[in-house]
Design a protein around this motif. Sequence first.
Motif, PDB file in Angstrom:
ATOM      1  N   LYS A  56      47.313  26.936  36.707  1.00  0.00           N
ATOM      2  CA  LYS A  56      46.002  26.359  36.406  1.00  0.00           C
ATOM      3  C   LYS A  56      44.838  27.221  36.892  1.00  0.00           C
ATOM      4  N   LEU A  57      45.134  28.302  37.601  1.00  0.00           N
ATOM      5  CA  LEU A  57      44.069  29.195  38.052  1.00  0.00           C
ATOM      6  C   LEU A  57      43.506  29.973  36.868  1.00  0.00           C
ATOM      7  N   ASP A  58      42.172  30.073  36.804  1.00  0.00           N
ATOM      8  CA  ASP A  58      41.523  30.823  35.734  1.00  0.00           C
ATOM      9  C   ASP A  58      41.199  32.256  36.139  1.00  0.00           C
ATOM     10  N   ALA A  59      41.033  32.500  37.442  1.00  0.00           N
ATOM     11  CA  ALA A  59      40.685  33.847  37.884  1.00  0.00           C
ATOM     12  C   ALA A  59      40.790  33.918  39.401  1.00  0.00           C
ATOM     13  N   ILE A  60      40.882  35.151  39.907  1.00  0.00           N
ATOM     14  CA  ILE A  60      40.757  35.452  41.328  1.00  0.00           C
ATOM     15  C   ILE A  60      39.619  36.449  41.484  1.00  0.00           C
ATOM     16  N   VAL A  61      38.757  36.204  42.456  1.00  0.00           N
ATOM     17  CA  VAL A  61      37.607  37.070  42.703  1.00  0.00           C
ATOM     18  C   VAL A  61      37.703  37.564  44.146  1.00  0.00           C
ATOM     19  N   LEU A  62      37.658  38.891  44.355  1.00  0.00           N
ATOM     20  CA  LEU A  62      37.844  39.471  45.684  1.00  0.00           C
ATOM     21  C   LEU A  62      36.524  39.934  46.284  1.00  0.00           C
ATOM     22  N   THR A  63      36.321  39.594  47.567  1.00  0.00           N
ATOM     23  CA  THR A  63      35.156  40.116  48.277  1.00  0.00           C
ATOM     24  C   THR A  63      35.363  41.577  48.660  1.00  0.00           C
ATOM     25  N   HIS A  64      36.566  41.936  49.102  1.00  0.00           N
ATOM     26  CA  HIS A  64      36.844  43.329  49.447  1.00  0.00           C
ATOM     27  C   HIS A  64      38.342  43.525  49.600  1.00  0.00           C
ATOM     28  N   ALA A  65      38.731  44.745  49.999  1.00  0.00           N
ATOM     29  CA  ALA A  65      40.123  45.163  49.869  1.00  0.00           C
ATOM     30  C   ALA A  65      40.946  45.099  51.143  1.00  0.00           C
ATOM     31  N   HIS A  66      40.404  44.633  52.254  1.00  0.00           N
ATOM     32  CA  HIS A  66      41.240  44.511  53.439  1.00  0.00           C
ATOM     33  C   HIS A  66      42.389  43.542  53.170  1.00  0.00           C
ATOM     34  N   LEU A  67      43.524  43.791  53.838  1.00  0.00           N
ATOM     35  CA  LEU A  67      44.744  43.047  53.543  1.00  0.00           C
ATOM     36  C   LEU A  67      44.579  41.550  53.780  1.00  0.00           C
ATOM     37  N   ASP A  68      43.759  41.159  54.763  1.00  0.00           N
ATOM     38  CA  ASP A  68      43.585  39.736  55.018  1.00  0.00           C
ATOM     39  C   ASP A  68      42.688  39.076  53.977  1.00  0.00           C
ATOM     40  N   HIS A  69      42.290  39.850  52.953  1.00  0.00           N
ATOM     41  CA  HIS A  69      41.534  39.293  51.832  1.00  0.00           C
ATOM     42  C   HIS A  69      42.230  39.508  50.490  1.00  0.00           C
TER      43      HIS A  69
END
Length: 470
Positions: A56-69
């Motif tokens: 049911k997810l439409d998208a994922i949006v990332l703040t940045h590339a650190h592994l905890d994100h």
Amino acid sequence: MRVMRIIPYGAAGGVTGSCFLVDLKKSKILVDCGIFQGFSANLPANRVPAGISVEKLDAIVLTHAHLDHCGRLPLFVKAGYAKKIYATQATIEVAKLILLDSGHLQESDAARENRRRARALRKPVDPLYTTEDVKRVFPLFSPVEYETEFEAAPGIKAKFVEAGHLLGSSSIEISANDAGVRKKILFSGDLGPSGMPILRDAKKNEDNFDAVFIESTYGDRDHRDLQATLNEFHDLLSRAVEKRGKVLIPTFAVGRAQQLLYYLGEFFDQGKLPKIPVYLDSPMAIEASMLYRKHSELYDDEAQSYEKNRKLAVALAGVKLCRTGEESRALNDIEGPCIILAGAGMCNGGRILHHLKNNLWKPETTVLICGFQAEGSLGRMLAEGRRRVRIYGEDIGVRAKIYTLGGFSAHAGQTDLLRWLAPLVEKKAKRPRVVIVHGEQRQRETLAQKIRTRFGVRAALPHLGEAVLL
């Protein structure tokens, strides 16, 4: 009528595992999809949360590339997620690098554990995910420029703005329209401190929002003055040169390695430090440094000037790059003085463990811890003064000098967090709801009290899985 729920599935009461479900009646997106760090990588929390339906997810949006994100992305893809993952171009390039390294470490750690289990006649374990799992994430990445609004899902528009924390890092503005009711939310992501070298400062946003999610990694304190930290960094390196010892710096491969090399380059360029050997013992940090050079358009004015006149390149011309395991192992046989920068930054994996195992027990060794150390990590234990630690199943005595240099943090301290928040809440006819995330509970509570005292705003401190209703 409920219009929107925002549910934290990480970074709520802890620093790692950033993952927020933005839940409208017709659309659902994730802001970040990070892994939990500090303990075993196979924590029960490192999975697709039961409250999230991947289909049911439409998208994922990332703040940045650190592994905890971004570190749980392979798990979501393994579970069937096949839609877009939006991020800035630099974030995508760095995330690929970090995720591949993580997949390799997961495989290596599982193989090492299974050798022990075989000797004990115990059942083997599987890696959390593999490099092949990681590669299945890459086709889903979709780059978006800073300050460009895009439709992340039906009824949900988003925009990346500068966060000043890492190459490509961003805060995310979200505008949601559900049945004619509009809400605007700002996720800070991880914010960088004012004046951090190389990158531009985080954007000061004066728009009107219904809710602001703010990180609190250092919500209870400010970092030491940067110049004082640089002075101490120089003094410690000078003493290590006199002792002819090795300086081990557990280094976050993306961001911290480039920052420290920048300062070392300044010391060498200005004649403040003799040009002792410097080893960058991290294939990922080497590749990340190349990405930093590639994306010099994201530098602040000072770094762009330094890059233009090539002073940094000249000062660091002698840095020795250790790409292979053989080159890394050869460092065991060299004598000091020298500086070894190796991952991982929290000493929870990577080549730094081998250097610590071979050098912690030597009194002439200096260990410089230059970043946040999550609870349970080896780095945290060393910073807290443990005199004996366990590395690869062996007890190691600690006779090395351990120093913590907090002024190098890529996270905003309390004053910078409040400065970032101020234009969002001051002089507003309708103040946003402030939600404090991405910090241990003491840090969140202290920042909440400061926000209430200064702005008269009562901040929310949700727990994992606790919905924030708008």
